[in-house]
Scaffold this motif. Structure first.
Motif, PDB file in Angstrom:
ATOM      1  N   ASN A  45       0.676  -1.160  -0.007  1.00 36.81           N
ATOM      2  CA  ASN A  45       0.199   0.084   0.146  1.00 36.81           C
ATOM      3  C   ASN A  45       0.845   1.361   0.007  1.00 36.81           C
ATOM      4  O   ASN A  45       0.366   2.335  -0.576  1.00 36.81           O
ATOM      5  N   LYS A  46       1.825   1.361   0.647  1.00 36.00           N
ATOM      6  CA  LYS A  46       2.837   2.412   0.988  1.00 36.00           C
ATOM      7  C   LYS A  46       3.409   2.820  -0.395  1.00 36.00           C
ATOM      8  O   LYS A  46       3.387   3.941  -0.766  1.00 36.00           O
ATOM      9  N   VAL A  47       3.911   1.835  -1.138  1.00 38.40           N
ATOM     10  CA  VAL A  47       4.756   2.001  -2.280  1.00 38.40           C
ATOM     11  C   VAL A  47       3.791   2.456  -3.267  1.00 38.40           C
ATOM     12  O   VAL A  47       3.918   3.362  -4.074  1.00 38.40           O
ATOM     13  N   ALA A  48       2.485   1.787  -3.326  1.00 40.56           N
ATOM     14  CA  ALA A  48       1.474   2.476  -4.474  1.00 40.56           C
ATOM     15  C   ALA A  48       1.082   3.729  -4.147  1.00 40.56           C
ATOM     16  O   ALA A  48       0.805   4.592  -5.124  1.00 40.56           O
ATOM     17  N   LEU A  49       0.755   4.061  -3.113  1.00 38.88           N
ATOM     18  CA  LEU A  49       0.280   5.284  -2.646  1.00 38.88           C
ATOM     19  C   LEU A  49       1.323   6.330  -2.767  1.00 38.88           C
ATOM     20  O   LEU A  49       1.171   7.478  -3.364  1.00 38.88           O
ATOM     21  N   ASP A  50       2.459   6.306  -2.504  1.00 33.06           N
ATOM     22  CA  ASP A  50       3.968   7.061  -2.658  1.00 33.06           C
ATOM     23  C   ASP A  50       3.960   7.313  -4.218  1.00 33.06           C
ATOM     24  O   ASP A  50       4.376   8.250  -4.601  1.00 33.06           O
ATOM     25  N   GLY A  51       3.798   6.390  -4.984  1.00 29.61           N
ATOM     26  CA  GLY A  51       4.101   6.240  -6.348  1.00 29.61           C
ATOM     27  C   GLY A  51       2.859   6.610  -7.191  1.00 29.61           C
ATOM     28  O   GLY A  51       3.059   6.628  -8.311  1.00 29.61           O
ATOM     29  N   GLY A  52       1.648   6.956  -6.732  1.00 33.59           N
ATOM     30  CA  GLY A  52       0.569   7.435  -7.310  1.00 33.59           C
ATOM     31  C   GLY A  52      -0.007   6.447  -8.223  1.00 33.59           C
ATOM     32  O   GLY A  52      -0.633   6.519  -9.505  1.00 33.59           O
ATOM     33  N   PHE A  53      -0.040   5.007  -7.741  1.00 25.80           N
ATOM     34  CA  PHE A  53      -0.485   4.122  -8.496  1.00 25.80           C
ATOM     35  C   PHE A  53      -2.149   4.032  -8.064  1.00 25.80           C
ATOM     36  O   PHE A  53      -2.346   4.370  -7.117  1.00 25.80           O
ATOM     37  N   ASP A  54      -2.823   3.420  -9.423  1.00 23.45           N
ATOM     38  CA  ASP A  54      -4.451   3.353  -9.097  1.00 23.45           C
ATOM     39  C   ASP A  54      -4.657   1.845  -8.544  1.00 23.45           C
ATOM     40  O   ASP A  54      -5.919   1.961  -7.914  1.00 23.45           O
ATOM     41  N   ALA A  55      -3.916   1.023  -8.754  1.00 17.86           N
ATOM     42  CA  ALA A  55      -4.248  -0.516  -8.018  1.00 17.86           C
ATOM     43  C   ALA A  55      -3.149  -1.068  -7.890  1.00 17.86           C
ATOM     44  O   ALA A  55      -1.990  -1.074  -8.587  1.00 17.86           O
ATOM     45  N   VAL A  56      -3.128  -2.139  -6.916  1.00 19.02           N
ATOM     46  CA  VAL A  56      -2.210  -3.157  -6.475  1.00 19.02           C
ATOM     47  C   VAL A  56      -2.763  -4.407  -7.286  1.00 19.02           C
ATOM     48  O   VAL A  56      -3.680  -4.879  -6.623  1.00 19.02           O
ATOM     49  N   ALA A  57      -1.773  -5.266  -8.123  1.00 23.57           N
ATOM     50  CA  ALA A  57      -2.396  -6.415  -8.746  1.00 23.57           C
ATOM     51  C   ALA A  57      -1.357  -7.517  -8.017  1.00 23.57           C
ATOM     52  O   ALA A  57      -0.314  -7.431  -7.859  1.00 23.57           O
ATOM     53  N   THR A  58      -2.206  -8.620  -7.584  1.00 24.82           N
ATOM     54  CA  THR A  58      -1.551  -9.733  -7.205  1.00 24.82           C
ATOM     55  C   THR A  58      -1.780 -10.928  -7.910  1.00 24.82           C
ATOM     56  O   THR A  58      -2.859 -10.960  -8.597  1.00 24.82           O
ATOM     57  N   GLY A  59      -0.902 -12.007  -7.872  1.00 22.18           N
ATOM     58  CA  GLY A  59      -1.047 -13.238  -8.690  1.00 22.18           C
ATOM     59  C   GLY A  59      -1.929 -14.339  -8.056  1.00 22.18           C
ATOM     60  O   GLY A  59      -1.514 -15.547  -8.290  1.00 22.18           O
ATOM     61  N   HIS A  60      -2.727 -13.894  -7.195  1.00 27.37           N
ATOM     62  CA  HIS A  60      -3.746 -15.176  -6.627  1.00 27.37           C
ATOM     63  C   HIS A  60      -4.366 -15.667  -7.670  1.00 27.37           C
ATOM     64  O   HIS A  60      -5.045 -15.155  -8.492  1.00 27.37           O
ATOM     65  N   ASN A  61      -4.521 -17.063  -7.509  1.00 20.50           N
ATOM     66  CA  ASN A  61      -5.036 -17.957  -8.660  1.00 20.50           C
ATOM     67  C   ASN A  61      -6.371 -18.564  -7.972  1.00 20.50           C
ATOM     68  O   ASN A  61      -6.488 -18.477  -6.876  1.00 20.50           O
ATOM     69  N   LEU A  62      -6.749 -19.441  -8.861  1.00 20.82           N
ATOM     70  CA  LEU A  62      -8.129 -20.005  -8.379  1.00 20.82           C
ATOM     71  C   LEU A  62      -7.728 -21.038  -7.537  1.00 20.82           C
ATOM     72  O   LEU A  62      -8.824 -21.154  -6.468  1.00 20.82           O
ATOM     73  N   ASP A  63      -6.777 -21.886  -7.357  1.00 20.29           N
ATOM     74  CA  ASP A  63      -6.261 -22.579  -6.172  1.00 20.29           C
ATOM     75  C   ASP A  63      -6.249 -21.842  -4.873  1.00 20.29           C
ATOM     76  O   ASP A  63      -6.581 -22.481  -3.937  1.00 20.29           O
TER      77      ASP A  63
END
Ligand code: SF4
Ligand code: ZN
Length: 312
Positions: A142-160
């Motif tokens: 969250n901190k890196v996304a907020l400081d860098g002005g990103f709109d979303a953080v995406a993670t690789g969570h899969n169906l399993d």
């Protein structure tokens, strides 16, 4: 067996769809799934800036690659957790991909930036390494996304992953977790960045096929602390069910979202969010968990070097 789309020799059989694809048609199927998930769940817009969390494993490397291929404005983020050997090896994989594909990446190193390693602090304060790791990762995403002005953080969570989490939450009837489980965790505070899981309908096996077909390097070993995690047992149980009845995992998860989740909505009480008095990040307390951990590390003067042999 022949590819369902082009009739060429098939290279992967997807039992749950009772269909088979050659490697290039599999990639069409894979990217259609990702595009559909992003659109259906309104994960992000074409010009949004996306921070993709990468661990060097197959799922996050597949996510990084497909989002770049689909033309999104993507920056990778890797956190070196100071887990002896494993962290440095996975960082090298991420850096090699970044260089070879001219893909921007932000590297954070807990030990270098904050002066303690997660395994050493966990030992010192007698907490599980994974629970500390989870707290620290969530904070930094969250901190890196907020400081860098990103709109979303995406993670690789899969169906399993998502089906195993759901099974765990059902087995102990965690109403609050069931209410919050979602492929999109919206921003509920100006300082909280939205979290999204574009691969939530794709299996581990499909992500593995995607990285292999594209020749993407990934770290094969699991984090040594994952051994014995209950999520691994839940995945094994779900895989047995899937073998007997293909499509079980997908039905379990998607029908929960369609039919089951609404019964838990009342447990999703909005919590009062404050800004941490030390760092300004969002917390439900006065001081956030990350700053409290830093205070503990400082107090204990945690040796930043893991003790010999303990992390393997
Ligand atoms: Fe962190 Fe490893 Fe535990 Fe995952 S298994 S939460 S990476 S310590
Ligand atoms: Zn703080």
């Amino acid at each position: 067996m022949r590819c369902r789309r082009c009739g060429e020799k098939a290279e992967i059989y997807l039992k749950r769809h009772n269909t088979a694809f050659c490697s290039s048609c599999f990639q069409v199927y894979y990217s259609e799934q990702v595009k559909r998930n992003i659109k259906r769940e309104k994960m992000f817009k074409p010009n949004d800036r996306i921070l993709v969390v990468v661990s060097g494993g197959k799922d996050s490397m597949a996510l990084w690659h497909i989002l770049l291929k689909l033309g999104y404005n993507v920056t990778g983020m890797y956190i070196n957790l100071g887990i002896c050997g494993y962290s440095d090896r996975s960082q090298e994989v991420v850096e090699r991909y970044s260089q070879a594909n001219n893909a921007p990446v932000i590297i954070k190193n807990i030990e270098k930036e904050y002066g303690f390693s997660i395994p050493a602090l966990a030992r010192e304060i007698r907490r599980s390494t994974c629970s500390l790791c989870g707290t620290i990762k969530r904070y930094l995403f969250n901190k890196v996304a907020l400081d860098g002005g990103f709109d979303a953080v995406a993670t690789g969570h899969n169906l399993d992953d998502e089906a195993a989490t759901l099974l765990g939450n059902v087995l102990s009837w965690q109403e609050g977790y069931l209410a919050r489980q979602s492929p999109v965790l919206p921003s509920t505070h100006p300082k909280l960045v939205k979290k999204v899981k574009p691969l939530y309908t794709l299996t581990e096996r499909e992500n593995l096929a995607y990285v292999l077909f594209n020749g993407i390097e990934f770290i094969h070993e699991e984090c040594p602390h994952a051994l014995g995690a209950s999520s691994i047992l839940y995945k094994e149980i779900l895989n047995k069910l899937e073998d007997e009845s293909p499509g079980t995992k997908q039905r379990f998860l998607t029908n929960f979202y369609k039919k089951g989740k609404k019964f838990f909505e009342k447990y999703s009480e909005p919590v009062k969010l404050n800004e941490c008095k030390i760092c300004g990040q969002v917390t439900t307390a006065e001081i956030c968990s990350f700053c409290r951990l830093r205070q503990m590390a400082e107090k204990k003067k945690v040796d930043s070097m893991p003790q010999e042999g303990e992390d393997f």
